[in-house]
Design an enzyme around this catalytic site. Structure first.
Site, PDB file in Angstrom:
ATOM      1  N   CYS A 162      41.728  50.720  44.922  1.00  0.00           N
ATOM      2  CA  CYS A 162      40.801  49.629  45.212  1.00  0.00           C
ATOM      3  C   CYS A 162      41.354  48.567  46.151  1.00  0.00           C
ATOM      4  O   CYS A 162      40.661  47.611  46.470  1.00  0.00           O
ATOM      5  CB  CYS A 162      40.341  48.990  43.908  1.00  0.00           C
ATOM      6  N   HIS A 295      39.319  39.607  42.931  1.00  0.00           N
ATOM      7  CA  HIS A 295      39.105  41.054  42.804  1.00  0.00           C
ATOM      8  C   HIS A 295      38.043  41.308  41.737  1.00  0.00           C
ATOM      9  O   HIS A 295      37.119  42.090  41.937  1.00  0.00           O
ATOM     10  CB  HIS A 295      40.421  41.745  42.451  1.00  0.00           C
ATOM     11  N   HIS A 328      31.456  47.443  42.289  1.00  0.00           N
ATOM     12  CA  HIS A 328      32.811  47.693  42.769  1.00  0.00           C
ATOM     13  C   HIS A 328      32.745  48.850  43.747  1.00  0.00           C
ATOM     14  O   HIS A 328      32.519  50.000  43.358  1.00  0.00           O
ATOM     15  CB  HIS A 328      33.724  48.031  41.590  1.00  0.00           C
TER      16      HIS A 328
END
Length: 407
Positions: A162, A295, A328
């Site tokens: 990620c 994040h 996400h």
């Protein structure tokens, strides 16, 4: 580091195609998540799908690259005049002086999933029309972008979970500072697939509701897809030629704490190291950061670890995670959120954390629940991935960064 210019950027996600749609959604606090209806995915979760990806026709000379991921990449490249701007940059520097750095996690694995369903029942052979190198291979999206612009400079795919879409900025910076290139197309592209959806489901990380980053009731992620790109280049020698509203890359921080395959360090040590390095490289004190794009995946452990890392440097700095709006987007998240940071700076506003209603008081952050105007000069964007691969980016407005002395 010497600041680098983000001379153009674009983003396509479930919020819409291009900057105008993205900006409007962020200002209006409109999320793009919807109940999962992805083909063959019988899961009780929400996803952030980009409408019309499969209908996107591939350019004829790039037919071998046809897959959902590269279609999404092409869709992203054609927004906001981005491709035309890249072409002008190539004409200025030359095709061998422009690099390509693209982050992704699963690339075109959906194409492989489909190919295995269509194997020859007698021999098990995959379909003749299946092109692994141009579709599923993690490098395929970087190769696609390079071929799309007929570039001859260095190109690479970054696949560090990620943090992939953020780490591309670090790779581009190193190549530019080494004198190997003058500009780079950087970005992140990741698309929905069954491997990702069922993989995160097996880890018990999917929420049954739209994800709620940093909420006291957060219980998992919502997976999205996106294509986000930026053109990064050297600043002109004549600083007065730089638009005062332009966005600059000021600092990059990277770390790899390798704490665990899928869990962050509980004290956020790797994340903290990335933030510290970005601040040092940018020459910016923590008090100079006006907004933090977290994040913020909305899992209990991830948000808790990130809050510890942030609180090690910042006190009362407005922050939010835009994953509540976009989901996400995995390997694309860092690039998508870099564009969000650029929009926040250019239009001087702090985006709210969509879906979050009650920020967890135990995390101790100034979590923004309502989008608001703000006199932003410098923004931090965090991207932390599986295996402890962490990256923090600092962006600033040209009118401030080129005028103020650096710490």
């Amino acid at each position: 580091m010497k600041p680098l210019l983000l001379s153009h950027y674009t983003a396509t996600s479930c919020l819409g195609r291009g900057l105008d749609a993205t900006l409007d959604a962020l200002r209006r606090q409109r999320g793009g998540l919807a109940p999962c209806d992805f083909e063959r995915a019988e899961l009780d979760t929400w996803i952030g799908a980009v409408e019309g990806v499969e209908a996107e026709p591939m350019r004829a000379d790039l037919a071998d690259y046809a897959c959902r991921n590269n279609r999404l990449a092409q869709l992203g490249l054609t927004q906001d005049g981005f491709a035309a701007h890249v072409e002008r940059t190539i004409a200025r520097y030359g095709a061998d002086r422009v690099g390509v750095f693209v982050g992704t996690s699963t690339s075109g694995i959906l194409e492989t999933e489909d190919a295995y369903r269509r194997r020859d029942p007698q021999t098990g052979a995959l379909p003749a029309g299946f092109h692994y190198a141009e579709t599923h291979n993690p490098y395929s999206v970087a190769s696609f972008v390079r071929a799309y612009f007929a570039l001859r400079g260095p190109a690479m795919a970054i696949s560090s979970a990620c943090s992939s879409g953020a780490k591309v900025f670090g790779s581009a910076r190193r190549m530019i500072e080494a004198g190997l290139i003058d500009a780079a197309v950087v970005g992140g592209v990741d698309s929905l697939c069954l491997t990702t959806l069922y993989g995160f489901n097996s880890l018990e990380l999917l929420s049954r509701k739209p994800c709620r980053p940093f909420d006291v009731a957060r219980d998992g992620i919502s997976i999205g897809e996106a294509a986000a790109f930026a053109l990064v280049e050297r600043l002109p020698e004549a600083r007065e030629a730089v638009d005062e509203n332009a966005v600059l890359l000021l600092g990059v921080g990277e770390s790899s704490d390798a704490h665990h395959m899928s869990s962050p360090h509980p004290e956020g040590l790797g994340a903290r190291a990335a933030i510290e390095q970005a601040l040092a490289m940018a020459g910016v004190a923590p008090a100079g950061i006006g907004y933090i794009n977290l994040h913020g995946t909305a899992t209990p452990s991830n948000d808790a670890a990130e809050s510890l890392a942030v609180r090690a440097f910042f006190e009362g700095t407005p922050c939010s995670s835009t994953k509540g709006a976009t989901g996400h987007t995995l390997g694309a998240a860092g690039a998508l959120e870099a564009v969000v940071a650029a929009l926040a700076l250019r239009h001087r506003f702090v985006p709210a954390g969509v879906n979050t209603t009650q920020p967890d008081p135990a995390l101790g952050l100034d979590y923004v629940l309502q989008s608001r105007d703000a006199d932003l000069h410098t923004v931090l964007s965090n991207s932390f991935g599986f295996g402890g691969t962490n990256c923090s980016l600092i962006f600033g407005r040209a009118d401030h960064a080129l005028r103020e002395p650096r710490a």
